[in-house]
Scaffold this motif. Sequence first.
Motif, PDB file in Angstrom:
ATOM      1  N   ARG A   1       0.829  -1.195   0.000  1.00 11.79           N
ATOM      2  CA  ARG A   1       0.000   0.000   0.000  1.00 11.79           C
ATOM      3  C   ARG A   1       0.866   1.248   0.000  1.00 11.79           C
ATOM      4  O   ARG A   1       1.995   1.232   0.491  1.00 11.79           O
ATOM      5  N   PHE A   2       0.296   2.311  -0.548  1.00 14.07           N
ATOM      6  CA  PHE A   2       0.995   3.589  -0.535  1.00 14.07           C
ATOM      7  C   PHE A   2       0.842   4.221   0.841  1.00 14.07           C
ATOM      8  O   PHE A   2      -0.273   4.278   1.389  1.00 14.07           O
TER       9      PHE A   2
ATOM     10  N   SER B   1       4.232   1.455  10.455  1.00 17.25           N
ATOM     11  CA  SER B   1       3.736   1.133   9.123  1.00 17.25           C
ATOM     12  C   SER B   1       4.380  -0.127   8.571  1.00 17.25           C
ATOM     13  O   SER B   1       5.591  -0.328   8.685  1.00 17.25           O
ATOM     14  N   GLY B   2       3.558  -0.961   7.943  1.00 20.00           N
ATOM     15  CA  GLY B   2       4.081  -2.161   7.294  1.00 20.00           C
ATOM     16  C   GLY B   2       4.725  -1.847   5.958  1.00 20.00           C
ATOM     17  O   GLY B   2       5.575  -2.599   5.469  1.00 20.00           O
TER      18      GLY B   2
ATOM     19  N   MET C   1       9.470   5.768   4.555  1.00 20.06           N
ATOM     20  CA  MET C   1      10.872   5.887   4.935  1.00 20.06           C
ATOM     21  C   MET C   1      11.190   4.828   5.984  1.00 20.06           C
ATOM     22  O   MET C   1      11.052   5.064   7.184  1.00 20.06           O
ATOM     23  N   PRO C   2      11.596   3.637   5.556  1.00 18.96           N
ATOM     24  CA  PRO C   2      11.940   2.587   6.525  1.00 18.96           C
ATOM     25  C   PRO C   2      13.073   3.051   7.445  1.00 18.96           C
ATOM     26  O   PRO C   2      14.180   3.330   6.989  1.00 18.96           O
ATOM     27  N   LEU C   3      12.795   3.148   8.724  1.00 16.34           N
ATOM     28  CA  LEU C   3      13.785   3.690   9.659  1.00 16.34           C
ATOM     29  C   LEU C   3      15.013   2.793   9.791  1.00 16.34           C
ATOM     30  O   LEU C   3      16.080   3.258  10.205  1.00 16.34           O
ATOM     31  N   ARG C   4      14.868   1.525   9.434  1.00 18.92           N
ATOM     32  CA  ARG C   4      16.010   0.621   9.531  1.00 18.92           C
ATOM     33  C   ARG C   4      17.145   1.033   8.594  1.00 18.92           C
ATOM     34  O   ARG C   4      18.306   0.650   8.805  1.00 18.92           O
ATOM     35  N   LEU C   5      16.825   1.830   7.559  1.00 17.86           N
ATOM     36  CA  LEU C   5      17.865   2.255   6.633  1.00 17.86           C
ATOM     37  C   LEU C   5      18.935   3.088   7.319  1.00 17.86           C
ATOM     38  O   LEU C   5      20.088   3.119   6.889  1.00 17.86           O
ATOM     39  N   PHE C   6      18.555   3.770   8.401  1.00 18.96           N
ATOM     40  CA  PHE C   6      19.527   4.594   9.100  1.00 18.96           C
ATOM     41  C   PHE C   6      20.535   3.750   9.868  1.00 18.96           C
ATOM     42  O   PHE C   6      21.518   4.286  10.383  1.00 18.96           O
ATOM     43  N   GLY C   7      20.292   2.434   9.950  1.00 24.67           N
ATOM     44  CA  GLY C   7      21.287   1.545  10.527  1.00 24.67           C
ATOM     45  C   GLY C   7      22.448   1.296   9.592  1.00 24.67           C
ATOM     46  O   GLY C   7      23.479   0.764  10.010  1.00 24.67           O
ATOM     47  N   ASN C   8      22.307   1.672   8.318  1.00 25.74           N
ATOM     48  CA  ASN C   8      23.384   1.574   7.339  1.00 25.74           C
ATOM     49  C   ASN C   8      24.314   2.767   7.547  1.00 25.74           C
ATOM     50  O   ASN C   8      23.963   3.907   7.260  1.00 25.74           O
ATOM     51  N   ARG C   9      25.504   2.510   8.062  1.00 31.33           N
ATOM     52  CA  ARG C   9      26.410   3.603   8.404  1.00 31.33           C
ATOM     53  C   ARG C   9      26.789   4.437   7.197  1.00 31.33           C
ATOM     54  O   ARG C   9      26.933   5.661   7.287  1.00 31.33           O
TER      55      ARG C   9
END
Length: 355
Positions: free
Chosen positions: A89-90, A143-144, A148-156
Amino acid sequence: MSSGWCWSRCYRSRPGGDVRPWCRDGRALGVWSGAGASGLALGSLLGGLLTGAWGWQAVFYVNVPLAAIAIAGAYLLIPADGPRARGRRFDLPGAVLATAGVSLLAFALIQGPESGWASPSILSSVVLAVVLLAAFVSVEKRSGDALMPLRLFGNRSLSSAIAVILVFGVTFNALPYFLTVYFQTVLGYGAVATGLAFLVPALLIAFGTQLGGRLAGRIGMRLTLLIGTIGGAAGTALVAVGVSADGSYANVLPGIVIMGVSQGLTWTGMWIASATGVAGREQGVASGLASTALQVGSALGLAVLVAASGLGEATGTALATGLRTAVFIAAVGMLLGTAVALTFARKRIAQPALV
């Protein structure tokens, strides 16, 4: 050149964090860099010609037919998207909250120096922007199908790249404004002469982007960014030294040369960094985050530097002094990019073939 799309398409992470060229011969990378740099150079010259002939409004009107051509070309030349994944879904709530929050923040940053940072409209905009962006983060956590998936900020690499891009927006992207004021108000250049003055740094930036691609392949992304940010700080400081009420273009030219090439190097390195270690299906999201950081940084940099320099209604020597102060502050700010660049891993990327 405001998106890292081509970098994200031409580079994919391999096990161990190494990055290898996805495009076999790097032609897409060369076309993207060349097109952006050519547009920058032509825009500097044609913008001056249009302004001189029909006034400043012309630079906005000309975008209408150009946008129409781009839209038609997109339908004719860009292949249609493949089948979309079912069940997704959007993220409409996230899109609304992010757009409203960033728009209010940008308004406050741009309007703050004129209206006053303590004015009710600016304070209320900042408070509401913070509330909306906090709500956006809360929505994204639950959100499923997050925008902006917050896990991306775990990429240093990505998170550090966003920091570098913010610094780039605050410093490099704010400098054309102060140079324009210097050329036109202090040196007395007309619109066409100012366009010609900007043609030199535009061509140097173009050279720097191509050189950056080669250096990133030979000495690594980290060292390329270090050279770009340190060189940018040095070149910008030289520009500041050359700014004076009785100065000339020749006085600032040495700094412009160093600053222009360094800006191209930094531009190349930061977009490569933003794509490193990000899964292919999330490259678009990563590029969007990086592009948003650039726009927010640009608005923030202009607002902060204008306020810090105390330009206001200054003229003559006072105006030149204020411009010199703003450029010096930008040079110091670029050193923050150097500090962030040191956080990147010491990894070398494969050299892309450039056209």
